[in-house]
Design a protein around this motif. Structure first.
Motif, short mmCIF file in Angstrom:
data_model
loop_
_atom_site.label_atom_id
_atom_site.label_comp_id
_atom_site.label_asym_id
_atom_site.label_seq_id
_atom_site.Cartn_x
_atom_site.Cartn_y
_atom_site.Cartn_z
N SER A 174 22.54 -13.48 20.18
CA SER A 174 23.88 -13.65 19.75
C SER A 174 24.68 -13.00 20.97
N ALA A 175 26.12 -13.21 21.07
CA ALA A 175 26.82 -12.65 22.30
C ALA A 175 26.85 -11.32 21.92
N ILE A 233 16.59 -15.35 11.88
CA ILE A 233 16.03 -14.17 12.70
C ILE A 233 15.44 -14.34 13.92
N MET A 234 15.44 -13.53 14.93
CA MET A 234 15.07 -13.71 16.44
C MET A 234 13.79 -14.34 16.27
N PHE A 271 17.17 -17.94 28.96
CA PHE A 271 17.88 -18.83 27.82
C PHE A 271 18.86 -19.97 29.01
N GLY A 272 18.80 -19.28 30.27
CA GLY A 272 19.58 -20.12 31.39
C GLY A 272 19.06 -21.49 31.56
N PRO A 273 19.69 -22.15 32.42
CA PRO A 273 19.26 -23.55 32.64
C PRO A 273 18.00 -23.80 33.18
N THR A 274 17.51 -22.75 33.79
CA THR A 274 15.86 -22.60 34.29
C THR A 274 15.32 -21.83 33.46
N MET A 327 17.41 -5.69 23.34
CA MET A 327 18.15 -6.71 22.52
C MET A 327 17.47 -7.23 21.41
N TYR A 328 15.99 -7.27 21.42
CA TYR A 328 15.47 -7.61 20.12
C TYR A 328 15.50 -6.53 19.01
#
Length: 463
Positions: free
Chosen positions: A395-396, A88-89, A363-366, A201-202
């Motif tokens: 998820s995508a 789950i998220m 969730f990106g690099p930074t 999104m959630y």
């Protein structure tokens, strides 16, 4: 007179730190009359003999601290559904910095403005104090952080022009006591747009069969851009959720909780505290409809959706010349810097780019969930690293469906969000001031607490 920061202030801070919570809550009362103010009230009229007394640097710094970050939150959530073991998220938060009041998914979309005799300021949210609570209430630390937080927007107390303190600017008797010289006012606004994206999104991370098919109650309850996701079975066609029911994702409650904290703190300090109707929000933020009368005020950026014939039905806007009825603020800039930047055009090329920015910030690099050092400060041992690797990301499909939904909202209604304001203004502010003690002693049985009676002695060294 203006009370300076001095060693006289330390006993006041020590007294505040020692005050018990429950008595402070129980004795909390509104005190509207600030020192130096007079009241016309028939046989209970009062004429002040004292001067105005603005808050000291430290007194304001304590209030600024109460609006800010106070540490780090704990992601104490399950990672899997106990019924079937499916993930789950567990990474819904937009921020990990904690605040003195709760926020849905720790969105922390609330921004404060501070208004006093020296000017009108935007308050930046600083990172939590590096040394933790041990030094957070040191007078020098409080004042230093307050100075870092303040961005001066105007060199004067924001107000409407002389002679215009009537409705719609001020309500009724408020105009005689609100935002007067010597008072400090804290005014909240809430950027709903980032959590609106994140909250969608959630919502779409619900188990298979429980993900709702979102419909548009302002467009005959048609699909809100998610038909292909219903057709694929990703969304449940029989579980319909109107955009109007989603409204503001409950993010608007942040400001109310923070105002209550400010009220309790100011009252426990022995200051007068008063939550009441602010200057009307459209006037305060500089709605184009009111600028000819009141000027730009805070000077927010506004957009007006292009009128469409369907707006007659959707929004009851009958003709293009009334399109400004749906104007909304989308940000605030100062000296070229975005102090508030809503997640929508014109701040982004389109809603897809805005959604991508929300995802990247997480969730990106930074992004926050790529910062192992941050979670090492939250968890003991290597549990922070374990959390980051074991807890699920979006998820995508969740991200792509959210992009389609947000794009539909903006392209259909010309603004984002459409069913609530982009930047929500509760329409109230908190005024803190030194109390006109004589007025309360003269007319009320329990008009003052011990904190009010001893305030000048503790905070200003007065005999």
């Amino acid at each position: 007179m203006k009370f300076p920061l001095s060693t006289h202030s330390r006993p006041g801070l020590e007294d505040l730190m020692s005050r018990p919570l429950l008595p402070s809550i129980w004795r909390r009362r509104t005190h509207r009359v600030s020192r130096g103010s007079s009241v016309e009230a028939g046989s209970m009229s009062w004429t002040s003999a004292g001067p105005r007394a603005p808050l000291s640097e430290l007194e304001e710094a304590v209030l600024i601290a109460v609006t800010g970050c106070s540490g780090l939150t704990m992601p104490d959530r399950p990672f899997a559904d106990p019924r079937n073991g499916k993930p789950i998220m567990a990474k819904p938060n937009l921020n990990m910095a904690g605040r003195t009041a709760g926020s849905p998914d720790n969105a922390q979309g609330t921004h404060f403005f501070l208004i006093n005799d020296s000017g009108t300021y935007f308050l930046r949210r600083l990172p939590p104090p590096s040394d933790g609570p041990a030094t957070a209430f040191d007078p020098e630390t409080l004042c230093s952080r307050a100075a870092q937080a303040k961005v001066q927007l105007l060199d004067h107390r924001i107000d409407v022009p002389e002679g215009k303190r009537d409705f719609p600017a001020y309500l009724d008797s408020n105009r005689f006591l609100s935002n007067l010289p010597g008072t400090t006012v804290l005014f909240p606004v809430v950027d709903l747009s980032r959590q609106y994206v994140n909250g969608l999104m959630y919502l779409l991370t619900q188990p298979e069969g429980a993900r709702p098919a979102i419909v548009d109650d302002r467009n005959l309850y048609r699909s809100a851009g998610v038909r292909k996701w219903v057709a694929s079975g990703f969304l449940n066609k029989d579980n319909k959720l109107p955009l109007g029911a989603i409204w503001a994702m409950r993010t608007q409650i942040e400001a109310d909780l923070l105002l209550q904290n400010l009220m309790l703190t100011a009252d426990a300090m022995g200051l007068g505290a008063w939550i009441h109707a602010s200057l009307a929000p459209p006037i305060m933020l500089g709605d184009p409809k009111f600028r000819p009368t009141y000027g730009p005020m805070l000077g927010f950026d506004w957009v007006t959706p292009r009128w469409k014939p369907a707006d007659v039905l959707r929004w009851h806007v009958p003709l293009p010349r009334y399109a400004a009825l749906r104007a909304c603020p989308v940000g605030l800039r100062h000296d070229g810097e975005h102090l508030i930047k809503a997640m929508c055009p014109p701040n982004y090329a389109d809603m897809g780019a805005a959604v991508d920015d929300v995802v990247a910030a997480k969730f990106g690099p930074t992004g926050i969930y790529s910062d192992e050092g941050l979670f090492a400060r939250i968890y003991r041992g290597d549990f922070g690293s374990q959390y980051l690797h074991q807890a699920s990301n979006y998820s995508a499909d969740v991200i792509a469906c959210t992009r389609d939904l947000c794009t539909y909202i903006y392209e259909t209604h010309g603004r984002f969000p459409a069913h609530c304001d982009t930047i929500h203004v509760p329409g109230v502010w908190l005024q803190a001031h030194h109390v006109e003690n004589g007025y309360y002693e003269r007319f009320f049985r329990e008009g003052l607490t011990e904190a009010h009676r001893t305030h000048d002695q503790h905070w200003h060294g007065a005999g």
